[in-house]
Write a protein that holds these residues in place. Structure first.
Motif, PDB file in Angstrom:
ATOM      1  N   ASP A  41       0.846  -1.189   0.000  1.00  0.00           N
ATOM      2  CA  ASP A  41       0.000   0.000   0.000  1.00  0.00           C
ATOM      3  C   ASP A  41       0.880   1.237   0.000  1.00  0.00           C
ATOM      4  O   ASP A  41       1.615   1.493   0.950  1.00  0.00           O
ATOM      5  N   THR A  42       0.822   2.020  -1.059  1.00  0.00           N
ATOM      6  CA  THR A  42       1.715   3.169  -1.191  1.00  0.00           C
ATOM      7  C   THR A  42       1.406   4.277  -0.206  1.00  0.00           C
ATOM      8  O   THR A  42       2.200   5.190  -0.042  1.00  0.00           O
ATOM      9  N   SER A  43       0.264   4.241   0.449  1.00  0.00           N
ATOM     10  CA  SER A  43      -0.045   5.288   1.417  1.00  0.00           C
ATOM     11  C   SER A  43       0.330   4.871   2.829  1.00  0.00           C
ATOM     12  O   SER A  43       0.028   5.551   3.783  1.00  0.00           O
ATOM     13  N   LEU A  87      -1.049   8.801 -13.151  1.00  0.00           N
ATOM     14  CA  LEU A  87      -1.216   7.959 -11.962  1.00  0.00           C
ATOM     15  C   LEU A  87      -0.142   6.877 -11.799  1.00  0.00           C
ATOM     16  O   LEU A  87       0.447   6.763 -10.710  1.00  0.00           O
ATOM     17  N   GLU A  91       2.379   6.809  -8.581  1.00  0.00           N
ATOM     18  CA  GLU A  91       2.334   5.671  -7.653  1.00  0.00           C
ATOM     19  C   GLU A  91       3.707   5.032  -7.467  1.00  0.00           C
ATOM     20  O   GLU A  91       4.109   4.720  -6.342  1.00  0.00           O
ATOM     21  N   GLU A  95       5.912   4.932  -4.109  1.00  0.00           N
ATOM     22  CA  GLU A  95       6.299   3.643  -3.519  1.00  0.00           C
ATOM     23  C   GLU A  95       7.778   3.630  -3.140  1.00  0.00           C
ATOM     24  O   GLU A  95       8.147   3.306  -2.007  1.00  0.00           O
ATOM     25  N   THR A 107      -0.182   9.709  -0.272  1.00  0.00           N
ATOM     26  CA  THR A 107      -1.418   9.142  -0.808  1.00  0.00           C
ATOM     27  C   THR A 107      -1.582   9.617  -2.241  1.00  0.00           C
ATOM     28  O   THR A 107      -1.343  10.790  -2.554  1.00  0.00           O
ATOM     29  N   VAL A 108      -1.959   8.704  -3.119  1.00  0.00           N
ATOM     30  CA  VAL A 108      -2.097   9.004  -4.544  1.00  0.00           C
ATOM     31  C   VAL A 108      -3.490   8.582  -5.008  1.00  0.00           C
ATOM     32  O   VAL A 108      -3.900   7.448  -4.781  1.00  0.00           O
ATOM     33  N   GLU A 109      -4.200   9.510  -5.642  1.00  0.00           N
ATOM     34  CA  GLU A 109      -5.535   9.231  -6.181  1.00  0.00           C
ATOM     35  C   GLU A 109      -5.598   9.653  -7.638  1.00  0.00           C
ATOM     36  O   GLU A 109      -4.837  10.504  -8.090  1.00  0.00           O
ATOM     37  N   SER A 110      -6.545   9.066  -8.370  1.00  0.00           N
ATOM     38  CA  SER A 110      -6.814   9.465  -9.747  1.00  0.00           C
ATOM     39  C   SER A 110      -7.876  10.571  -9.717  1.00  0.00           C
ATOM     40  O   SER A 110      -8.014  11.275  -8.734  1.00  0.00           O
TER      41      SER A 110
END
Length: 466
Positions: A41-43, A87, A91, A95, A107-110
């Protein structure tokens, strides 16, 4: 509990066996628990694992990439959102940076380029505010105005006291794709040898007259593969493409459709490129487009069309053709826009410097994009180092020969916009009697306004086009 009562009733031998079994289950549970702690989980900011050595050099056991020594910023959090094209890069950078910088959570979102622009500007209609807004297109005039330095974007929607610093992070080749070995692939790559921009416009545009008539057009209102060649099947051409909030949509709309007033022909639209992949794989008569990274990720099931470039050559998207510019006009820049705020940039600038470094360049290639050439990379690092609220350090452009005093009006392509603006900035600084106004509006606007087409706006002296 019934289980406990049954245990008590066991004889000594059975108790021993049960105890041993219980210990084995506990040990197994412990092992399973450790696997959960090492999730990807990258976050997750918990990065205490054996994959990171004491010199902050990433050595991943499962075929990972050695990104070298990573210089970490202070402990803290970074929030990123925006373009689905950017994205995968956001990500993988997040990471590897987190694996080396244990006190940092990313935290990464689209959410599309429109979401990236809106959220870095704290536009609540687009979502919660972020530190970095990802975009696969330039800013729109309605979203922000460009500062004198050419890269500071002052927000016009949301919190208008906010600004963002535009940083190019990679180069993408927008890929026109079909099911590998399917009817559309055979038609395009075998019988036609690729597609021209005119053919793409005819396929995707909802305009009754796109200025192109297929060689085998049967005259009906249905766009079929056989219209392009008698060797192709008579099936209707089915479309799959990003939704209107995507920078990929915007780029194709401007570059291929030439901003057709009737817009796109109907088809499957989604901000999620995986939805488009599933549509294309599920229908061999369909054709669509998205970023090169998603094509590369799905090369086992998808084929890309060669596209005619400005020299008249059919060129397929590869890391080489995207990087050297021969895959035109569908090569494009990718951006991350940093919130101009001292506290935020204390975290985001080191992260972006990692991404623009040699290790980050390896990760750019790993997700299917092309790293920036060294001169452009250095320019982006200079942008990161520029003082907050200050003017750029400036570029020595040498002696400037000025024309007579007067004004110059420029408008058109949003792709050409940054170049027109920085040229105008430096020319005006050296030629005090000259005033230059620069506007966006698309290539169609550039063509129309330099021809005094009132439907496109007021006349200009220079029409920009991409």
């Amino acid at each position: 509990m019934d289980w406990e009562e049954n245990m008590i009733s066991l004889d000594t031998k059975k108790k021993a066996i049960a105890l041993i079994a219980l210990m084995m289950v506990s040990a197994l549970a412990g092992c399973l628990g450790n696997d959960d702690d090492d999730s990807d989980d990258t976050s997750d900011s918990n990065n205490n694992n054996d994959n990171t050595d004491t010199n902050n050099t990433t050595v991943i056991d499962d075929g990972g990439i050695d990104v070298g020594t990573v210089t970490c910023g202070p402990d803290g959090s970074i929030k990123i959102a925006g373009s689905s094209t950017v994205l995968p890069l956001a990500e993988i950078w997040a990471e590897y940076y987190q694996e080396n910088c244990e006190g940092v959570t990313i935290t990464v979102e689209s959410g599309g380029s429109g979401g990236g622009a809106g959220r870095v500007c704290a536009n609540s209609a687009k979502g919660t505010p972020v530190d970095i807004g990802d975009m696969s297109r330039d800013w729109k005039d309605t979203e922000a105005s460009r500062g004198d330095d050419g890269y500071t974007m002052d927000c016009l929607a949301g919190d208008t006291s906010r600004s963002a610093r535009q940083i190019q992070v990679a180069i993408d080749g927008l890929s026109v794709v079909m099911k590998k070995g399917g009817a559309a692939d055979v038609c395009v790559n075998t019988h036609l040898g690729g597609l021209t921009v005119d053919q793409l416009r005819w396929m995707f545009s909802n305009e009754a007259d796109t200025g192109y008539t297929p060689a085998n057009d049967d005259g009906d209102a249905i766009k079929e593969w056989s219209d392009l060649s008698a060797d192709c099947g008579a099936a209707e051409i089915v479309l799959a493409y990003p939704d209107a909030d995507s920078g990929t949509y915007e780029y194709f709309y401007e570059t291929v459709l030439d901003e057709a007033e009737e817009g796109f022909r109907s088809g499957t639209q989604s901000a999620d490129d995986n939805v488009l992949v599933n549509t294309l794989v599920g229908d061999e008569t369909s054709i669509g487009y998205f970023g090169y990274a998603y094509y590369q990720e799905n090369m086992a099931t998808l084929a890309a069309a060669a596209v005619e470039n400005g020299d008249g050559n059919m060129v397929a998207p590869t890391s080489t053709t995207v990087g050297d510019g021969t895959y035109n006009p569908l090569s494009r820049p990718l951006f991350m826009n940093l919130l101009v705020d001292a506290d935020s940039m204390a975290n985001t600038v080191p992260f972006l410097k990692f991404g623009l470094g040699d290790g980050g360049d390896k990760l750019v290639a790993a997700v299917g994009y092309v790293a920036l050439p060294s001169t452009l990379d250095s320019e982006m690092v200079d942008r990161l180092d520029a003082e907050i609220g200050g003017h750029s350090d400036g570029i020595d452009v040498g002696t400037v020969t000025c024309g007579p005093d007067g004004s110059i009006k420029i408008a058109g392509s949003s792709t050409v916009l940054p170049l027109a603006e920085i040229w105008a900035e430096y020319y005006q600084e050296n030629c005090e009697g000259v005033t230059i106004t620069v506007e966006s509006g698309g290539s169609g606007g550039g063509a129309g306004r330099v021809c005094a087409n009132s439907a496109k706006g007021t006349p200009v002296d220079i029409g920009d086009m991409s």
